[in-house]
Design a protein around this motif. Structure first.
Motif, PDB file in Angstrom:
ATOM      1  N   GLU A 365       0.818  -1.213   0.000  1.00 22.71           N
ATOM      2  CA  GLU A 365       0.000   0.000   0.000  1.00 22.71           C
ATOM      3  C   GLU A 365       0.851   1.262   0.000  1.00 22.71           C
ATOM      4  O   GLU A 365       0.443   2.306  -0.515  1.00 22.71           O
ATOM      5  CB  GLU A 365      -0.926   0.004   1.215  1.00 22.71           C
ATOM      6  CG  GLU A 365      -2.033  -1.038   1.167  1.00 22.71           C
ATOM      7  CD  GLU A 365      -2.800  -1.114   2.474  1.00 22.71           C
ATOM      8  OE1 GLU A 365      -3.995  -1.447   2.434  1.00 22.71           O
ATOM      9  OE2 GLU A 365      -2.207  -0.840   3.539  1.00 22.71           O
ATOM     10  N   GLN A 368       4.199   3.985  -4.000  1.00 26.20           N
ATOM     11  CA  GLN A 368       3.473   4.976  -4.789  1.00 26.20           C
ATOM     12  C   GLN A 368       4.319   5.397  -5.994  1.00 26.20           C
ATOM     13  O   GLN A 368       5.544   5.423  -5.926  1.00 26.20           O
ATOM     14  CB  GLN A 368       3.141   6.201  -3.941  1.00 26.20           C
ATOM     15  CG  GLN A 368       2.211   5.915  -2.778  1.00 26.20           C
ATOM     16  CD  GLN A 368       0.830   5.461  -3.229  1.00 26.20           C
ATOM     17  OE1 GLN A 368       0.380   5.808  -4.324  1.00 26.20           O
ATOM     18  NE2 GLN A 368       0.146   4.692  -2.384  1.00 26.20           N
ATOM     19  N   ASP A 376      -4.951   4.962 -11.604  1.00 23.04           N
ATOM     20  CA  ASP A 376      -5.136   4.394 -10.269  1.00 23.04           C
ATOM     21  C   ASP A 376      -6.089   3.200 -10.325  1.00 23.04           C
ATOM     22  O   ASP A 376      -6.994   3.134 -11.151  1.00 23.04           O
ATOM     23  CB  ASP A 376      -5.728   5.443  -9.318  1.00 23.04           C
ATOM     24  CG  ASP A 376      -4.774   6.597  -9.078  1.00 23.04           C
ATOM     25  OD1 ASP A 376      -3.552   6.364  -9.073  1.00 23.04           O
ATOM     26  OD2 ASP A 376      -5.256   7.738  -8.910  1.00 23.04           O
ATOM     27  N   ASP A 377      -5.859   2.273  -9.418  1.00 23.43           N
ATOM     28  CA  ASP A 377      -6.786   1.142  -9.217  1.00 23.43           C
ATOM     29  C   ASP A 377      -7.086   0.390 -10.510  1.00 23.43           C
ATOM     30  O   ASP A 377      -8.240   0.097 -10.843  1.00 23.43           O
ATOM     31  CB  ASP A 377      -8.099   1.636  -8.593  1.00 23.43           C
ATOM     32  CG  ASP A 377      -7.867   2.329  -7.264  1.00 23.43           C
ATOM     33  OD1 ASP A 377      -6.982   1.873  -6.524  1.00 23.43           O
ATOM     34  OD2 ASP A 377      -8.563   3.324  -6.978  1.00 23.43           O
ATOM     35  N   GLU A 379      -6.738  -3.040 -12.565  1.00 24.17           N
ATOM     36  CA  GLU A 379      -6.490  -4.470 -12.408  1.00 24.17           C
ATOM     37  C   GLU A 379      -5.849  -5.002 -13.684  1.00 24.17           C
ATOM     38  O   GLU A 379      -6.497  -5.090 -14.721  1.00 24.17           O
ATOM     39  CB  GLU A 379      -7.791  -5.217 -12.111  1.00 24.17           C
ATOM     40  CG  GLU A 379      -8.448  -4.827 -10.800  1.00 24.17           C
ATOM     41  CD  GLU A 379      -9.670  -5.664 -10.498  1.00 24.17           C
ATOM     42  OE1 GLU A 379      -9.907  -6.644 -11.248  1.00 24.17           O
ATOM     43  OE2 GLU A 379     -10.378  -5.354  -9.534  1.00 24.17           O
ATOM     44  N   ASN A 417      -6.272  -8.055  -3.495  1.00 25.98           N
ATOM     45  CA  ASN A 417      -7.384  -8.331  -4.417  1.00 25.98           C
ATOM     46  C   ASN A 417      -6.870  -8.788  -5.776  1.00 25.98           C
ATOM     47  O   ASN A 417      -7.457  -9.660  -6.415  1.00 25.98           O
ATOM     48  CB  ASN A 417      -8.248  -7.078  -4.573  1.00 25.98           C
ATOM     49  CG  ASN A 417      -8.949  -6.711  -3.284  1.00 25.98           C
ATOM     50  OD1 ASN A 417      -9.299  -7.578  -2.489  1.00 25.98           O
ATOM     51  ND2 ASN A 417      -9.146  -5.413  -3.064  1.00 25.98           N
ATOM     52  N   THR A 418      -5.799  -8.158  -6.229  1.00 26.62           N
ATOM     53  CA  THR A 418      -5.169  -8.563  -7.490  1.00 26.62           C
ATOM     54  C   THR A 418      -3.682  -8.696  -7.259  1.00 26.62           C
ATOM     55  O   THR A 418      -3.111  -8.028  -6.388  1.00 26.62           O
ATOM     56  CB  THR A 418      -5.407  -7.522  -8.604  1.00 26.62           C
ATOM     57  OG1 THR A 418      -4.845  -6.255  -8.200  1.00 26.62           O
ATOM     58  CG2 THR A 418      -6.884  -7.370  -8.895  1.00 26.62           C
ATOM     59  N   VAL A 482      -1.057   0.487 -16.232  1.00 28.52           N
ATOM     60  CA  VAL A 482      -1.266   1.759 -15.534  1.00 28.52           C
ATOM     61  C   VAL A 482      -0.540   2.906 -16.242  1.00 28.52           C
ATOM     62  O   VAL A 482      -0.869   4.077 -16.028  1.00 28.52           O
ATOM     63  CB  VAL A 482      -0.793   1.687 -14.061  1.00 28.52           C
ATOM     64  CG1 VAL A 482      -1.589   0.658 -13.291  1.00 28.52           C
ATOM     65  CG2 VAL A 482       0.699   1.412 -13.966  1.00 28.52           C
TER      66      VAL A 482
END
Length: 543
Positions: A365, A368, A376-377, A379, A417-418, A482
């Motif tokens: 987390e 950055q 952002d975010d 998958e 989560n991923t 990304v």
């Protein structure tokens, strides 16, 4: 050749330089001296108080030869040399005293007072003009090169066209290549070239010329390139003409540089101080002295595995694990799956403790991006990562073992989560040291060993090398979708301002020496990069 980072080396990510870097040893007056294996290209007069021949030899200034075709009088205009700041003055005084004391058996050298350290830190915080103002190492006489005829205080050097016009390969390129060749020939087994290029101005054109020659001469040696831009706006007043020039420069620079390397990493946020990467830092964007320390610390960390000693699978990994060379990282990130050659650089500075601590933030987390215009975010099941963690702390403030770090990272991936398709993890026990000239950029909730303590107090003074001795670090290179917004933006700007009928920058690009055929080749290259990362479109079954 690998990059050693900001600490004690000239890896300043600021303006006006292209850097390639390890260490080489040579003899000065019978004493072994170690210098970075580095070629640094700078504007004339941008080395401050440092001589372009380095600091190990006293070089007598050469006088210009007489011009036989001129019979009139000749006058010389010479500016006053830059004076060494307090940090450099004390550095040279300590070295002179050390040399004298070494000649007297039993002599001891007294340590400098805290007051002197505070004075030096204040001097650096308010007076840094050049990267040489806080450089601690000696440089080989062949390392530092200044471009002839280009002075930073006299003329702008802020776009690709200016760089192309100012750099003549026949006059300067061969000498730069000879300097690089000197260091290459000293390598028993060269890993590859690491380039750090200021691509916000004319040096991207110089770099492209240089890279083209390297690719031709060293065919099978990979090039890892960091395309770096400083924080903050490039100009105070933005006219439409200047805006068009800047966005076209960015597209052209990225296209040209990426065509001569195996892996390119864009680095440099518009406002580092407002980014999530500065959560525990106190950055002033106007000071390149601040932002360059963060960027260079991240590069130091991500390149640490290049300098690790490889160990066998059965060996006990006591101090490090996951050694890999430049070729291995390049192949890992750009040679698999989608073969995406553009990677994102992430950093956690300082990295959180493995368990407990500041709001129970996990290592993943805290990482950055330092790469601009990332999504952002997202998958991305096809993402590939190379991560380095060094100097990590356990929950009680003790240094975590290599095994504990590996178990924690693997556990974090299992709970996420991923997760990426693959991730190579390198771990080392050594933290990032914070030497005296390091800028005071840490929040007051960062402890002596880089541990995170409670919440940050508002309006408190930032901490520096007097309060913090080292910090744990984590850095990551990601081959992921990304980065798609950045690539799409460069492609759209090239098409809109340079290729389309009546484009506002068409005449500008012609003045930079680019014809439509070259522009279409760049368009094709960027289009392929974008297409490789875009998710496949769902087709309808109604037919």
């Amino acid at each position: 050749m690998s990059c050693l980072g900001w600490l004690g080396t000239p890896l300043l990510i600021q303006c006006s330089r292209i850097r390639i870097l390890t260490w080489t040893c040579f003899i000065v007056l019978g004493i072994p001296s170690y210098t970075p294996r580095l070629v640094s290209i700078n504007l004339r007069g941008s080395l401050g108080s440092m001589n372009s021949h380095g600091t190990l030899y006293t070089e007598v200034a050469s006088t210009s030869p007489d011009v036989v075709t001129w019979t009139g009088k000749v006058s010389t205009q010479a500016s006053e040399p830059f004076k060494r700041n307090l940090f450099l003055q004390r550095l040279y005084e300590e070295e002179e005293n050390s040399n004298m004391l070494n000649e007297i058996p039993g002599s001891k050298n007294g340590s400098p007072s805290e007051y002197e350290d505070k004075e030096i830190i204040e001097c650096l915080e308010n007076g840094v003009q050049f990267w040489s103002d806080y450089s601690k190492v000696h440089y080989h006489p062949r390392s530092l090169y200044e471009l002839d005829g280009v002075w930073p205080v006299v003329e702008e050097f802020n776009n690709y066209g200016i760089g192309r016009d100012c750099f003549a390969w026949a006059a300067q390129g061969e000498e730069i290549s000879d300097r690089l060749r000197f260091f290459v020939e000293e390598c028993d087994n060269i890993q590859g070239f690491q380039f750090i290029v200021d691509d916000s101005g004319g040096f991207s054109a110089v770099a492209a010329e240089f890279l083209e020659n390297i690719v031709d001469e060293y065919t099978n040696i990979p090039v890892l390139l960091y395309a770096v831009q400083g924080s903050g706006p490039r100009t105070n007043l933005q006219s439409r003409k200047r805006t068009v020039s800047e966005v076209l420069h960015d597209s052209i620079s990225f296209s040209r540089l990426s065509s001569y390397c195996k892996l390119i990493v864009p680095v440099g946020l518009p406002s580092l101080s407002k980014s999530k990467a500065s959560r525990f830092l106190h950055i002033e964007d106007a000071k390149h002295f601040h932002s360059s320390a963060v960027y260079a610390a991240a590069l130091h960390s991500i390149s640490l595995p290049f300098r690790m000693v490889p160990v066998g699978p059965t060996a006990d990994a006591c101090s490090s694990s996951g050694a890999v060379d430049i070729h291995g990282v390049v192949q890992m990130l750009s040679g698999q799956g989608r073969q995406n050659m553009v990677s994102v650089l992430d950093v956690a500075m300082p990295a959180p403790a493995l368990t407990g601590g500041q709001n129970d933030l996990s290592l993943l987390e805290m990482l950055q991006p330092l790469t601009p215009q990332t999504a952002d975010d997202v998958e991305d099941m096809l993402a590939i990562e190379h991560m380095t963690v060094h100097g990590a702390l356990a929950s009680e403030g003790h240094r975590a073992s290599v095994g504990e770090v590996k178990d924690t990272v693997e556990g974090a991936f299992r709970c996420a989560n991923t997760r990426p398709m693959s991730c190579h993890l390198s771990v080392a026990l050594c933290p990032l040291p914070i030497p005296l000239p390091f800028p005071s950029i840490f929040g007051n909730n960062v402890g002596k060993q880089g541990e995170l303590m409670g919440s940050q107090t508002i309006n408190s003074s930032p901490k520096g090398s007097l309060e913090i001795h080292s910090v744990p670090m984590a850095a990551r290179l990601r081959s992921s979708s990304v980065v798609l917004p950045l690539l799409e933006n460069k492609l759209q700007n090239l098409q809109r301002f340079g290729i389309q009928r009546g484009a506002a920058g068409a005449e500008l690009l012609r003045s930079w020496g680019f014809g439509m055929e070259e522009l279409m080749e760049m368009d094709e290259m960027l289009s392929k990069m974008v297409a490789a990362l875009r998710p496949p479109q769902l087709t309808s079954d109604s037919d």
